[in-house]
Design a protein around this motif. Structure first.
Motif, PDB file in Angstrom:
ATOM      1  N   ILE A  32      39.961  -6.002  34.112  1.00 22.60           N
ATOM      2  CA  ILE A  32      39.876  -5.617  35.518  1.00 22.60           C
ATOM      3  C   ILE A  32      38.729  -4.622  35.626  1.00 22.60           C
ATOM      4  O   ILE A  32      38.648  -3.651  34.876  1.00 22.60           O
ATOM      5  N   SER A  33      37.815  -4.886  36.571  1.00 19.16           N
ATOM      6  CA  SER A  33      36.622  -4.059  36.677  1.00 19.16           C
ATOM      7  C   SER A  33      36.790  -3.036  37.796  1.00 19.16           C
ATOM      8  O   SER A  33      37.788  -3.014  38.518  1.00 19.16           O
ATOM      9  N   ILE A  34      35.726  -2.198  37.945  1.00 21.76           N
ATOM     10  CA  ILE A  34      35.772  -1.118  38.928  1.00 21.76           C
ATOM     11  C   ILE A  34      35.962  -1.665  40.335  1.00 21.76           C
ATOM     12  O   ILE A  34      36.534  -0.998  41.190  1.00 21.76           O
ATOM     13  N   GLY A  35      35.480  -2.896  40.567  1.00 28.60           N
ATOM     14  CA  GLY A  35      35.646  -3.513  41.867  1.00 28.60           C
ATOM     15  C   GLY A  35      36.965  -4.231  42.013  1.00 28.60           C
ATOM     16  O   GLY A  35      37.174  -4.968  42.974  1.00 28.60           O
ATOM     17  N   VAL A  36      37.870  -3.974  41.041  1.00 28.47           N
ATOM     18  CA  VAL A  36      39.188  -4.614  40.995  1.00 28.47           C
ATOM     19  C   VAL A  36      39.057  -6.124  40.880  1.00 28.47           C
ATOM     20  O   VAL A  36      39.904  -6.867  41.391  1.00 28.47           O
ATOM     21  N   ASN A  37      37.975  -6.569  40.254  1.00 27.34           N
ATOM     22  CA  ASN A  37      37.838  -7.987  39.938  1.00 27.34           C
ATOM     23  C   ASN A  37      38.527  -8.255  38.611  1.00 27.34           C
ATOM     24  O   ASN A  37      38.346  -7.509  37.649  1.00 27.34           O
ATOM     25  N   THR A  38      39.295  -9.310  38.556  1.00 24.35           N
ATOM     26  CA  THR A  38      40.016  -9.630  37.330  1.00 24.35           C
ATOM     27  C   THR A  38      39.505 -10.938  36.732  1.00 24.35           C
ATOM     28  O   THR A  38      39.080 -11.837  37.453  1.00 24.35           O
ATOM     29  N   LYS A  39      39.551 -10.997  35.415  1.00 22.44           N
ATOM     30  CA  LYS A  39      39.209 -12.214  34.685  1.00 22.44           C
ATOM     31  C   LYS A  39      40.253 -12.411  33.602  1.00 22.44           C
ATOM     32  O   LYS A  39      40.756 -11.439  33.039  1.00 22.44           O
ATOM     33  N   TYR A  40      40.556 -13.660  33.309  1.00 24.21           N
ATOM     34  CA  TYR A  40      41.598 -13.968  32.335  1.00 24.21           C
ATOM     35  C   TYR A  40      41.130 -15.032  31.351  1.00 24.21           C
ATOM     36  O   TYR A  40      40.319 -15.903  31.690  1.00 24.21           O
ATOM     37  N   ALA A  41      41.685 -14.970  30.158  1.00 28.12           N
ATOM     38  CA  ALA A  41      41.480 -16.042  29.196  1.00 28.12           C
ATOM     39  C   ALA A  41      42.160 -17.299  29.726  1.00 28.12           C
ATOM     40  O   ALA A  41      43.195 -17.222  30.410  1.00 28.12           O
ATOM     41  N   ASP A  42      41.592 -18.444  29.414  1.00 26.53           N
ATOM     42  CA  ASP A  42      42.164 -19.704  29.897  1.00 26.53           C
ATOM     43  C   ASP A  42      43.617 -19.871  29.455  1.00 26.53           C
ATOM     44  O   ASP A  42      44.438 -20.441  30.174  1.00 26.53           O
ATOM     45  N   SER A  43      43.946 -19.344  28.284  1.00 31.35           N
ATOM     46  CA  SER A  43      45.282 -19.530  27.727  1.00 31.35           C
ATOM     47  C   SER A  43      46.367 -18.803  28.512  1.00 31.35           C
ATOM     48  O   SER A  43      47.547 -19.132  28.381  1.00 31.35           O
ATOM     49  N   VAL A  44      45.983 -17.810  29.324  1.00 30.63           N
ATOM     50  CA  VAL A  44      46.987 -17.042  30.072  1.00 30.63           C
ATOM     51  C   VAL A  44      46.818 -17.158  31.574  1.00 30.63           C
ATOM     52  O   VAL A  44      47.652 -16.648  32.331  1.00 30.63           O
ATOM     53  N   LYS A  45      45.766 -17.826  32.009  1.00 33.41           N
ATOM     54  CA  LYS A  45      45.479 -17.940  33.441  1.00 33.41           C
ATOM     55  C   LYS A  45      46.650 -18.592  34.160  1.00 33.41           C
ATOM     56  O   LYS A  45      47.170 -19.623  33.718  1.00 33.41           O
ATOM     57  N   GLY A  46      47.054 -17.965  35.262  1.00 35.79           N
ATOM     58  CA  GLY A  46      48.172 -18.485  36.030  1.00 35.79           C
ATOM     59  C   GLY A  46      49.522 -17.980  35.575  1.00 35.79           C
ATOM     60  O   GLY A  46      50.524 -18.150  36.275  1.00 35.79           O
ATOM     61  N   ARG A  47      49.573 -17.347  34.399  1.00 34.36           N
ATOM     62  CA  ARG A  47      50.835 -16.811  33.879  1.00 34.36           C
ATOM     63  C   ARG A  47      50.819 -15.285  33.792  1.00 34.36           C
ATOM     64  O   ARG A  47      51.857 -14.645  33.975  1.00 34.36           O
ATOM     65  N   PHE A  48      49.662 -14.719  33.501  1.00 33.99           N
ATOM     66  CA  PHE A  48      49.531 -13.276  33.328  1.00 33.99           C
ATOM     67  C   PHE A  48      48.753 -12.680  34.502  1.00 33.99           C
ATOM     68  O   PHE A  48      47.839 -13.310  35.028  1.00 33.99           O
ATOM     69  N   THR A  49      49.113 -11.462  34.868  1.00 35.02           N
ATOM     70  CA  THR A  49      48.431 -10.761  35.954  1.00 35.02           C
ATOM     71  C   THR A  49      48.179  -9.312  35.551  1.00 35.02           C
ATOM     72  O   THR A  49      49.098  -8.612  35.117  1.00 35.02           O
ATOM     73  N   ILE A  50      46.932  -8.889  35.708  1.00 34.14           N
ATOM     74  CA  ILE A  50      46.552  -7.505  35.430  1.00 34.14           C
ATOM     75  C   ILE A  50      46.489  -6.753  36.757  1.00 34.14           C
ATOM     76  O   ILE A  50      45.944  -7.254  37.741  1.00 34.14           O
ATOM     77  N   SER A  51      47.034  -5.551  36.751  1.00 36.12           N
ATOM     78  CA  SER A  51      46.955  -4.692  37.927  1.00 36.12           C
ATOM     79  C   SER A  51      46.858  -3.242  37.459  1.00 36.12           C
ATOM     80  O   SER A  51      47.011  -2.951  36.269  1.00 36.12           O
ATOM     81  N   ARG A  52      46.593  -2.355  38.389  1.00 36.35           N
ATOM     82  CA  ARG A  52      46.503  -0.944  38.024  1.00 36.35           C
ATOM     83  C   ARG A  52      47.014  -0.079  39.157  1.00 36.35           C
ATOM     84  O   ARG A  52      46.990  -0.477  40.326  1.00 36.35           O
ATOM     85  N   ASP A  53      47.493   1.097  38.793  1.00 32.06           N
ATOM     86  CA  ASP A  53      47.943   2.108  39.746  1.00 32.06           C
ATOM     87  C   ASP A  53      47.117   3.355  39.467  1.00 32.06           C
ATOM     88  O   ASP A  53      47.373   4.070  38.486  1.00 32.06           O
ATOM     89  N   VAL A  54      46.131   3.605  40.317  1.00 31.93           N
ATOM     90  CA  VAL A  54      45.234   4.740  40.083  1.00 31.93           C
ATOM     91  C   VAL A  54      45.994   6.056  40.141  1.00 31.93           C
ATOM     92  O   VAL A  54      45.750   6.959  39.337  1.00 31.93           O
ATOM     93  N   ALA A  55      46.938   6.170  41.058  1.00 34.01           N
ATOM     94  CA  ALA A  55      47.696   7.417  41.209  1.00 34.01           C
ATOM     95  C   ALA A  55      48.482   7.747  39.942  1.00 34.01           C
ATOM     96  O   ALA A  55      48.674   8.912  39.601  1.00 34.01           O
ATOM     97  N   LYS A  56      48.945   6.707  39.245  1.00 37.47           N
ATOM     98  CA  LYS A  56      49.710   6.911  38.012  1.00 37.47           C
ATOM     99  C   LYS A  56      48.835   6.798  36.766  1.00 37.47           C
ATOM    100  O   LYS A  56      49.341   6.926  35.650  1.00 37.47           O
ATOM    101  N   SER A  57      47.548   6.529  36.949  1.00 38.67           N
ATOM    102  CA  SER A  57      46.629   6.345  35.817  1.00 38.67           C
ATOM    103  C   SER A  57      47.185   5.341  34.820  1.00 38.67           C
ATOM    104  O   SER A  57      47.184   5.571  33.603  1.00 38.67           O
ATOM    105  N   THR A  58      47.663   4.229  35.338  1.00 38.66           N
ATOM    106  CA  THR A  58      48.334   3.240  34.507  1.00 38.66           C
ATOM    107  C   THR A  58      47.816   1.843  34.805  1.00 38.66           C
ATOM    108  O   THR A  58      47.626   1.469  35.967  1.00 38.66           O
ATOM    109  N   LEU A  59      47.608   1.101  33.728  1.00 34.66           N
ATOM    110  CA  LEU A  59      47.217  -0.308  33.785  1.00 34.66           C
ATOM    111  C   LEU A  59      48.438  -1.133  33.419  1.00 34.66           C
ATOM    112  O   LEU A  59      49.227  -0.729  32.559  1.00 34.66           O
ATOM    113  N   TYR A  60      48.580  -2.286  34.058  1.00 33.31           N
ATOM    114  CA  TYR A  60      49.737  -3.140  33.807  1.00 33.31           C
ATOM    115  C   TYR A  60      49.297  -4.541  33.408  1.00 33.31           C
ATOM    116  O   TYR A  60      48.210  -5.006  33.770  1.00 33.31           O
ATOM    117  N   LEU A  61      50.176  -5.204  32.662  1.00 32.94           N
ATOM    118  CA  LEU A  61      50.008  -6.621  32.358  1.00 32.94           C
ATOM    119  C   LEU A  61      51.355  -7.292  32.593  1.00 32.94           C
ATOM    120  O   LEU A  61      52.291  -7.093  31.819  1.00 32.94           O
TER     121      LEU A  61
END
Length: 117
Positions: A51-80
């Motif tokens: 996940i980039s600074i512009g909140v653009n996400t990219k995924y490996a083909d093997s996980v596309k459609g199953r995995f989602t990356i997100s982040r919470d800036v207030a909590k300084s936490t990245l999620y999968l």
């Protein structure tokens, strides 16, 4: 120095879900990009997604459609969020962060995910 701490791994049955977290010791708004990688026994570490600074996400083909990356800036936490897990998703999952200038890359210590019945 930035510390990244992953959590949320564990044992799950095929078809199940898990959510991994990566807590950062610095504001994640200061990172140009963050990502998740994984390494299975005997294999090289591979990219899961980013996940980039512009909140653009990219995924490996093997996980596309199953995995989602997100982040919470207030909590300084990245999620999968991992859904429809397969045995081949079994690995140690690592988060990383790129912090300008350079950028310099930081890594967490990893969290084990095991998908098995």
């Amino acid at each position: 120095q930035v510390q990244l701490v992953e959590s949320g791994g564990g044992l799950v049955q095929p078809g199940g879900s898990l959510r991994l977290s990566c807590a950062a010791s610095a504001s994640i708004a200061s990172f140009s990009a963050m990502g998740w990688y994984r390494q299975a026994p005997g294999n090289e570490r591979e990219l899961v997604g980013t996940i980039s600074i512009g909140v653009n996400t990219k995924y490996a083909d093997s996980v596309k459609g199953r995995f989602t990356i997100s982040r919470d800036v207030a909590k300084s936490t990245l999620y999968l969020q991992m859904n429809s897990l397969k045995p081949e998703d079994t690995a140690v999952y690592y988060c990383n962060a790129d912090r300008p200038p350079g950028p310099r890359r930081y890594w967490g210590q990893g969290t084990q995910v095991t998908v098995s019945s």
